[in-house]
Design an enzyme around this catalytic site. Structure first.
Site, PDB file in Angstrom:
ATOM      1  N   GLN A 102       0.821  -1.212   0.000  1.00  0.00           N
ATOM      2  CA  GLN A 102       0.000   0.000   0.000  1.00  0.00           C
ATOM      3  C   GLN A 102       0.859   1.269   0.000  1.00  0.00           C
ATOM      4  O   GLN A 102       0.440   2.312   0.496  1.00  0.00           O
ATOM      5  CB  GLN A 102      -0.938  -0.008   1.206  1.00  0.00           C
ATOM      6  CG  GLN A 102      -2.118  -0.946   1.064  1.00  0.00           C
ATOM      7  CD  GLN A 102      -3.083  -0.495  -0.029  1.00  0.00           C
ATOM      8  OE1 GLN A 102      -3.242   0.689  -0.295  1.00  0.00           O
ATOM      9  NE2 GLN A 102      -3.741  -1.450  -0.658  1.00  0.00           N
ATOM     10  N   SER A 103       2.032   1.197  -0.568  1.00  0.00           N
ATOM     11  CA  SER A 103       2.981   2.311  -0.525  1.00  0.00           C
ATOM     12  C   SER A 103       2.455   3.581  -1.185  1.00  0.00           C
ATOM     13  O   SER A 103       2.105   3.588  -2.368  1.00  0.00           O
ATOM     14  CB  SER A 103       4.281   1.887  -1.210  1.00  0.00           C
ATOM     15  OG  SER A 103       5.129   2.990  -1.418  1.00  0.00           O
ATOM     16  N   ASN A 104       2.434   4.678  -0.414  1.00  0.00           N
ATOM     17  CA  ASN A 104       2.131   5.986  -0.998  1.00  0.00           C
ATOM     18  C   ASN A 104       3.203   6.389  -2.003  1.00  0.00           C
ATOM     19  O   ASN A 104       2.906   6.951  -3.062  1.00  0.00           O
ATOM     20  CB  ASN A 104       2.062   7.059   0.102  1.00  0.00           C
ATOM     21  CG  ASN A 104       0.915   6.849   1.069  1.00  0.00           C
ATOM     22  OD1 ASN A 104      -0.169   6.446   0.678  1.00  0.00           O
ATOM     23  ND2 ASN A 104       1.164   7.124   2.340  1.00  0.00           N
TER      24      ASN A 104
END
Length: 338
Positions: free
Chosen positions: A75-77
């Site tokens: 879920q890396s921004n």
């Protein structure tokens, strides 16, 4: 600043990002609070990484890159913003995400898929530093792109390197200009930021050091070992200052990292984080995320309620983005709020 201005730069954001007063939250803190809206950069779903990517991808374009490779959690921004920037510049994004494939895409992963990002999932073996395995995979992907006639650019986890971090020297200059008409640019200011891969924290420290502002920087850790973070932040800040032409060195002992709000680990919800997210939403209509800004706000609220902010003329909270994460953690947030 002249050296920074000479670096290749791809303009990806809408600058300056707003500095907004938070009058209702200020009452909780007992101190004037301003929100620096790094979530409103105008790139992708918004976020602080746009400042770093402008310089990293500016160089990539100058080098003739055709593909951009980076890494992060599922879920890396940062991965999402990198893919957004790559598509905006006509480059192909390849994301190396730590974890196993999931059937249902949500949050940042959904946005990654909508941009048709090439995604490689990696589960590093036990007993070996995860980033070692991931870096090897990125190098293999880069070699394959080169073999096919492309030109790859690898951006490190979180976009944390000296080149990207110079963007936050400019951010401090931008913030000082916004504080000036408020009569606060020469006052005692606390800047609060979530600290993950340490780049934004390091850039803020470098910016304050370069311009001799009387701003304190508090990094609220969201993961990992504090001694490692202190050393990494000092190292990146020093390298950034040197790259920008400043003769300064930052020592770990000069830095301030708060690590009591991590909870059980990176990306794991805490009651304090959920309360902070709810408080910001109810008082300001401001949406924080469960991984970074929610934990940073939890620390700030505790400081205000315990009187630790009384020595400051104002607090600036760096809203680093992460809105898509709310839609990934939706059921967990509801459970905490019951």
């Amino acid at each position: 600043m002249k050296i920074i201005q000479s670096f290749p730069r791809a303009i990806l954001g809408a600058w300056p990002t707003p500095l907004q007063p938070a009058q209702q939250l200020s009452r909780y803190l007992g101190c004037p609070l301003y929100i620096k809206r790094e979530d409103m950069t105008g790139l992708g779903a918004g976020g602080n990484k746009a400042r770093k990517l402008e310089f990293q991808l500016g160089k990539a374009q100058a080098d003739g890159a055709t593909h951009v490779i980076t890494t992060g959690a599922i879920q890396s921004n940062h991965a999402h913003l990198t893919a957004s920037a790559a598509r905006k510049l006509g480059l192909a994004p390849h994301l190396v995400l730590s974890g196993t494939p999931v059937a249902e895409k949500s949050g940042n992963l959904l946005l990654d898929a909508l941009m048709e990002s090439e995604i490689t999932f990696v589960s590093p073996p036990a007993g070996r530093p995860p980033l070692d395995t991931i870096n090897e995979v990125m190098l293999d992907i880069a070699a394959g792109i080169t073999k096919e006639g492309g030109t790859p650019c690898i951006i490190p986890e979180g976009g944390t390197d000296a080149l990207g971090t110079v963007g936050y020297i400019l951010a401090v200059e931008e913030l000082a200009r916004q504080l000036h008409p408020l009569g606060l640019d020469q006052k005692r200011i606390l800047i609060v930021v979530a600290t993950g891969t340490c780049g934004t924290h390091a850039g803020l420290v470098a910016g304050v050091r370069a311009q001799s502002h009387s701003f304190d920087i508090l990094g609220v850790s969201v993961s990992g070992s504090t001694p490692i973070k202190l050393n990494k932040t000092a190292k990146v800040a020093t390298e950034t200052l040197q790259l920008a032409g400043y003769d300064h060195a930052v020592e770990p002992g000069e830095l301030w990292i708060e690590d009591r709000y991590i909870g059980s680990g990176y990306g794991e919800l805490t009651e304090e984080c959920c309360n902070a997210i709810t408080t910001a939403a109810v008082t300001e209509g401001l949406f924080l995320d469960p991984v970074y800004t929610g934990k940073a706000m939890a620390a700030l609220l505790d400081m205000g309620q315990s009187g630790q902010l009384s020595k400051y003329d104002a607090v600036v909270f760096m809203h680093t983005g992460g809105l898509p994460l709310l839609f990934h953690y939706d059921s967990a947030l509801v459970s905490f709020n019951k």
